[in-house]
Design a protein around this motif. Structure first.
Motif, PDB file in Angstrom:
ATOM      1  N   ARG A  60       0.854  -1.193   0.000  1.00 49.55           N
ATOM      2  CA  ARG A  60       0.000   0.000   0.000  1.00 49.55           C
ATOM      3  C   ARG A  60       0.892   1.245   0.000  1.00 49.55           C
ATOM      4  N   VAL A  61       0.465   2.292  -0.702  1.00 49.14           N
ATOM      5  CA  VAL A  61       1.201   3.563  -0.710  1.00 49.14           C
ATOM      6  C   VAL A  61       0.369   4.601   0.038  1.00 49.14           C
ATOM      7  N   THR A  62       0.976   5.182   1.062  1.00 53.81           N
ATOM      8  CA  THR A  62       0.324   6.219   1.860  1.00 53.81           C
ATOM      9  C   THR A  62       1.199   7.462   1.888  1.00 53.81           C
ATOM     10  N   ASP A  63       0.663   8.525   2.449  1.00 49.69           N
ATOM     11  CA  ASP A  63       1.416   9.773   2.568  1.00 49.69           C
ATOM     12  C   ASP A  63       2.734   9.566   3.317  1.00 49.69           C
ATOM     13  N   ASP A  64       2.734   8.689   4.310  1.00 51.58           N
ATOM     14  CA  ASP A  64       3.947   8.461   5.104  1.00 51.58           C
ATOM     15  C   ASP A  64       5.107   7.958   4.252  1.00 51.58           C
ATOM     16  N   TYR A  74       7.285   3.477  -6.325  1.00 47.40           N
ATOM     17  CA  TYR A  74       6.572   2.395  -5.659  1.00 47.40           C
ATOM     18  C   TYR A  74       5.706   1.654  -6.669  1.00 47.40           C
ATOM     19  N   LYS A  81      -4.921   0.491  -3.830  1.00 41.06           N
ATOM     20  CA  LYS A  81      -3.924   0.394  -2.766  1.00 41.06           C
ATOM     21  C   LYS A  81      -3.097   1.669  -2.652  1.00 41.06           C
ATOM     22  N   VAL A  82      -3.547   2.722  -3.326  1.00 39.43           N
ATOM     23  CA  VAL A  82      -2.899   4.026  -3.241  1.00 39.43           C
ATOM     24  C   VAL A  82      -3.827   4.932  -2.442  1.00 39.43           C
ATOM     25  N   ASP A  83      -3.351   5.358  -1.267  1.00 39.48           N
ATOM     26  CA  ASP A  83      -4.152   6.188  -0.368  1.00 39.48           C
ATOM     27  C   ASP A  83      -3.349   7.449  -0.050  1.00 39.48           C
ATOM     28  N   LEU A  84      -3.450   8.437  -0.953  1.00 45.00           N
ATOM     29  CA  LEU A  84      -2.686   9.672  -0.800  1.00 45.00           C
ATOM     30  C   LEU A  84      -3.617  10.864  -0.645  1.00 45.00           C
ATOM     31  N   SER A  85      -3.121  11.878   0.043  1.00 44.08           N
ATOM     32  CA  SER A  85      -3.869  13.133   0.141  1.00 44.08           C
ATOM     33  C   SER A  85      -3.882  13.781  -1.245  1.00 44.08           C
ATOM     34  N   ARG A  89      -0.897  13.556  -4.057  1.00 46.73           N
ATOM     35  CA  ARG A  89      -1.252  12.869  -5.312  1.00 46.73           C
ATOM     36  C   ARG A  89      -0.964  13.770  -6.511  1.00 46.73           C
TER      37      ARG A  89
END
Length: 165
Positions: A60-64, A74, A81-85, A89
């Protein structure tokens, strides 16, 4: 799962709102970080070479993972599975490894990019030539983007053979 991968290889186009990897050839300026969605190894290698980053396969890709970093690439299996602000983004290159098939935007981009490599050639292609070269390129393996580019150079630097009836 194997049936899905096999059908993708036979030209079933699975639509995505993400641009295909070959679209990076159109970019003048690249973002600092990139995310690629899919499993096509040849396209992932091509993208890694273009952006100068080693691909990291993550769940998963997150802001962190991206905030405060540069030069990250990535790879995730699906776009969900991409969870970005929204801010992050907008500053991250997002790509899809959809199959490169006959008539697709990806193969058209590769053929058009080839013209920039050929000295003395017109800078615009007639649609019939674009389609013809794209059709010839997609008859074989299409997972090697640099190979497709140089095959297109070969086809465009000579007279095209007559179209079979």
């Amino acid at each position: 799962m194997a049936d899905l991968l096999q059908s993708r290889r036979e030209g079933v186009n699975i639509s995505s709102e993400l641009p295909p990897v070959p679209f990076i050839l159109l970019k003048k300026a690249l973002p600092k970080n990139h995310i690629v969605v899919g499993d096509e190894a040849g396209q992932i290698r091509f993208l890694a070479h273009q952006v100068g980053a080693k691909p990291e396969f993550v769940e998963r890709v997150t802001d962190d993972l991206l905030a405060g970093f540069e030069g990250k690439l990535y790879v995730v299996s699906t776009k969900y599975k991409v969870d970005l602000s929204p801010e992050l983004r907008a500053r991250t290159g997002m790509w899809s490894t959809e199959p490169i098939v006959k008539g697709s935007a990806a193969i058209n981009t590769i053929v058009k990019h080839t013209l920039t490599l050929l000295a003395g050639k017109e800078k615009a292609l007639k649609r019939v030539v674009l389609d013809r070269v794209g059709d010839m390129l997609t008859k074989g393996k299409t997972d090697d983007v640099p190979g497709l580019i140089w095959a297109a150079v070969w086809h465009l630097s000579a007279d095209l053979p007559p179209k079979p009836i």
